[in-house]
Design an enzyme around this catalytic site. Structure first.
Site, mmCIF file in Angstrom:
data_model
loop_
_atom_site.group_PDB
_atom_site.id
_atom_site.type_symbol
_atom_site.label_atom_id
_atom_site.label_comp_id
_atom_site.label_asym_id
_atom_site.label_seq_id
_atom_site.Cartn_x
_atom_site.Cartn_y
_atom_site.Cartn_z
ATOM 1 N N HIS A 80 -1.841 1.257 7.358
ATOM 2 C CA HIS A 80 -2.307 1.141 5.972
ATOM 3 C C HIS A 80 -2.325 2.520 5.313
ATOM 4 O O HIS A 80 -2.937 3.452 5.830
ATOM 5 C CB HIS A 80 -3.702 0.527 5.934
ATOM 6 C CG HIS A 80 -4.249 0.370 4.546
ATOM 7 N ND1 HIS A 80 -3.606 -0.363 3.578
ATOM 8 C CD2 HIS A 80 -5.373 0.875 3.965
ATOM 9 C CE1 HIS A 80 -4.316 -0.314 2.450
ATOM 10 N NE2 HIS A 80 -5.383 0.435 2.662
ATOM 11 N N CYS A 85 0.810 -1.217 0.000
ATOM 12 C CA CYS A 85 0.000 0.000 0.000
ATOM 13 C C CYS A 85 0.846 1.272 0.000
ATOM 14 O O CYS A 85 0.461 2.284 -0.599
ATOM 15 C CB CYS A 85 -0.968 0.000 1.180
ATOM 16 S SG CYS A 85 -0.170 -0.071 2.802
#
Length: 712
Positions: free
Chosen positions: A620, A364
């Site tokens: 994230h 990510c």
């Protein structure tokens, strides 16, 4: 050495590569033999009126193909548009459901009047099989249903034929009896092709019956489970809603709360496709979220159930069969480099699921950074153009990723994994990294560019950097600072100046991953004024606007003088400001004043524009990207917004959402932003304020170009 002959039929579709000996992108073929080097020799099934006819196709590389079953090949062969064939492969869940359609399954198809619900009545075999190698196409006869979920009362007429690409949703009708009454015979042709009803649909045998029985049993178990122990829904949950007419629609919860005029909790759902009567995120006159038009459905939360297509509990997980691998979307090979997406085209290209860059194995940080840098930024347009013959192979890989993103709006995980492998460090392949680490490697090692920033202090020589890290004491700032205040304070405290106006400025916030952040909220500055941070630049007096001759670090936090802003004064104002008892201990520093600048010379301001923000929440990374000059032109990108299947066999589903509400918020005056309560802001606005990690600014007047490259 002779090619190895393939006995069992193996079909494939070409997904990448230039035309080679008969095969081109989007072609469907059958493997005849395989060479020792791994190339496939096969038959080619051409399009048009001879779609079922086989001819010699030549040779194609295995890595440029994607394997198909016979049934999949027949369905795709009826899709005349190459781009639609490949687009269908990008939606593995839908394509898998289409391949398992049975009689009386409920589907939603694209129709000339919009989207139409209907019942699958027949699987149609199209074309004549004139020799054993021919492959007949397959299409579906679909009968429309009226609002009462009954068959249309119109006079009997030939049912329309639809290809697999025309189907946008599959709703299995588990309550419909399995009685199948197929008829052999001929019916009217499509484009003068022979069309035949066949007496069985795929998977209608014992396997399909078992599937139906299993689905029915699971649906009963699910309904019993949900009635006794309802699963909590939250923003981001995938749900289904059954309408009064019996049609099931699917979507993602974008808002939860009590709408104006209601007493109970409702859900705002972004549907998978457009439905008449739905909105773009408004209910009544109030906007609760934003999505494409005719996709926002508002219903009481009691009407929502977890999406049964992805349902799993602690004892049940949705898994993919080993053969149900993730389809590899198409690669568009082109000699031309794709420019950044125009504002007018960005929403149609990017917004939706399976859009952007697909995440895989802790990627990510890289996905969000690449999307932020290359999807729309004007300044970075020239740095990833067609490379010279001497340039690195990894630069070519990056260029293909960028071109694919800009042309098709989607980059599969495999493309990015190849890029990560070429970065040369094992940790880049599997581990979560910080964006600033990747940015440094990207610009220095991959693009071979000089440092984007040249920082200089009074006592030291210039130092190069690719990102700017904010360092300061929390006591120097108010509770909710702006990026402008953080940058000014950090530069002044560290006695740093920019030696020249940068083309791209990436400002890293005072936080470290998800473990520590100095400020709970940070207000984005849509424009960054770095005039007062340029070394030996002519500046204006903070008080009167004339040519500044002194600068004072101690005045920076003064609450009576706009705290957090750089303070520089002409000789007169410097004397007057520092006669105040609270400032008599300050030590102003003399500025270098160019000889050709007079006290009343108009001095321009040097501004940079915000074009992206990287955010992190619970390890994230996601990103917000501005795709045009309109204040509302903002996108939110998450490379791992959802997942299909388990950790071993599944894959991540990237998603891009439009978020014009961010423009509404940031268009307010800075004074109002400072007084705003971030906890009451819309979901994505709140996420931006709370989770910001790095702000990316560009100078459109000074784009990066190959002239800035170092010699390899």
């Amino acid at each position: 050495m002779e090619p190895k002959t393939i006995v069992k039929d193996k079909f494939f579709i070409v997904i990448r590569g230039k035309s080679r000996k008969g095969f081109c992108r989007g072609c469907i073929g059958r493997v005849e033999a395989e060479t020792p080097s791994g190339e496939l020799m096969g038959l080619l099934y051409s399009g048009g009126s001879n779609a079922g006819s086989a001819k010699s196709g030549g040779i194609v590389r295995r890595e440029d193909t994607y394997p198909l079953t016979r049934h999949q090949a027949q369905l795709l062969l009826f899709v005349s548009s190459i781009s639609k064939r490949l687009e269908l492969l990008c939606n593995p869940q839908l394509f898998s459901a289409i391949c398992e359609l049975s009689q009386d399954d409920l589907v939603v198809v694209k129709h000339k009047k919009g989207h139409m619900p209907g019942l699958v009545k027949n699987l149609m075999q199209i074309g004549r099989k004139e020799n054993k190698d021919d492959l007949q196409m397959l299409g579906f006869e679909v009968e429309s249903v009226d609002n009462d979920h009954n068959l249309s009362s119109k006079k009997p007429a030939p049912l329309p034929l639809f290809s697999a690409a025309d189907i946008v949703q599959v709703v299995p009708s588990y309550s419909v009896p399995l009685g199948l009454h197929w008829k052999d015979g001929q019916c009217g042709g499509l484009n003068k092709k022979a069309v035949t009803r066949i007496n069985s649909m795929p998977n209608i045998g014992s396997h399909a019956r078992q599937l139906r029985e299993n689905h029915t049993e699971q649906s009963v178990i699910r309904s019993q489970t949900l009635s006794t122990s309802p699963l909590p829904l939250e923003v981001g949950s995938m749900v289904e809603v059954v309408s009064n007419t019996g049609i099931t629609v699917y979507g993602v919860v974008r808002w939860l709360g009590v709408p104006v005029g209601k007493d109970n909790e409702w859900a705002g759902i972004e549907l998978d496709y457009e439905v008449n009567g739905c909105s773009d995120g408004k209910y009544g006159s109030q906007r609760y979220f934003t999505c494409k038009g005719s996709r926002a459905l508002f219903v009481p939360i009691t009407k929502c159930s977890p999406d049964s297509r992805f349902f799993h509990s602690s004892t049940e997980r949705v898994t993919l069969k080993p053969t149900e691998t993730t389809p590899v979307p198409p690669v568009e090979d082109s000699e031309e480099d794709a420019p950044p997406i125009p504002e007018s085209e960005a929403l149609s290209l990017f917004v939706g699921r399976m859009k952007g860059i697909q995440g895989h194995i802790n990627s990510c940080y890289l996905d969000a950074t690449l999307f932020s840098l290359f999807s729309s930024a004007v300044t970075l347009d020239n740095i990833c153009q067609k490379p010279a013959d001497t340039e690195q192979h990894i630069t070519c890989t990056l260029r293909k990723i960028v071109n694919r993103l800009r042309r098709q709006g989607f980059v599969p995980a495999q493309s990015v994994m190849n890029f990560r492998t070429q970065l040369g460090c094992d940790t880049f392949k599997t581990e979560e990294k910080d964006p600033e680490e990747f940015i440094t490697v990207l610009f220095q090692k991959v693009l071979c560019m000089e440092p984007l920033l040249k920082l200089k202090s009074r006592c030291e020589s210039s130092q190069g950097a690719y990102t700017f890290q904010i360092f300061l004491e929390k006591e120097q700032m108010r509770q909710i600072p702006t990026v402008q205040q953080l940058l000014d304070t950090s530069c002044m405290s560290g006695d740093l100046k920019f030696e020249e106006m940068p083309s791209c400025l990436m400002v890293q916030m005072p936080r470290f991953g998800n473990k520590y952040k100095m400020f709970s909220h940070i207000i984005p500055s849509t424009e960054l004024d770095i005039t007062d941070l340029l070394y030996n630049s002519s500046r204006q007096c903070f008080i009167c606007g004339h040519l500044a001759e002194y600068e004072c670090l101690q005045c920076l936090p003064d609450r009576k003088l706009q705290p957090g802003r750089v303070k520089q004064y002409c000789t007169t104002c410097n004397t007057q400001v520092h006669t105040h008892p609270s400032r008599q201990g300050h030590s102003p520093t003399a500025l270098a004043v160019p000889a050709d600048v007079t006290s009343d010379t108009p001095l321009p301001r040097h501004m940079m524009q915000l074009f992206a923000v990287l955010c992190i929440q619970t390890s994230h990374y996601v990103s917000f990207v501005k795709f045009g000059p309109d204040p509302h032109s903002w996108l939110f990108f998450d490379s791992m917004a959802d997942r299909c299947g388990d950790d071993k066999h599944g894959y991540n589903i990237p998603e891009i959402r439009a978020c014009p509400e961010l423009g509404d918020f940031l268009s307010q005056p800075e004074e109002e932003l400072a007084r705003a309560n971030p906890t009451q802001a819309p979901e994505l606005v709140r996420r931006l304020l709370c989770d910001s990690y790095m702000f990316l600014y560009q100078n459109p007047a000074k784009p990066l170009s190959k002239s800035s490259h170092q010699e390899p």
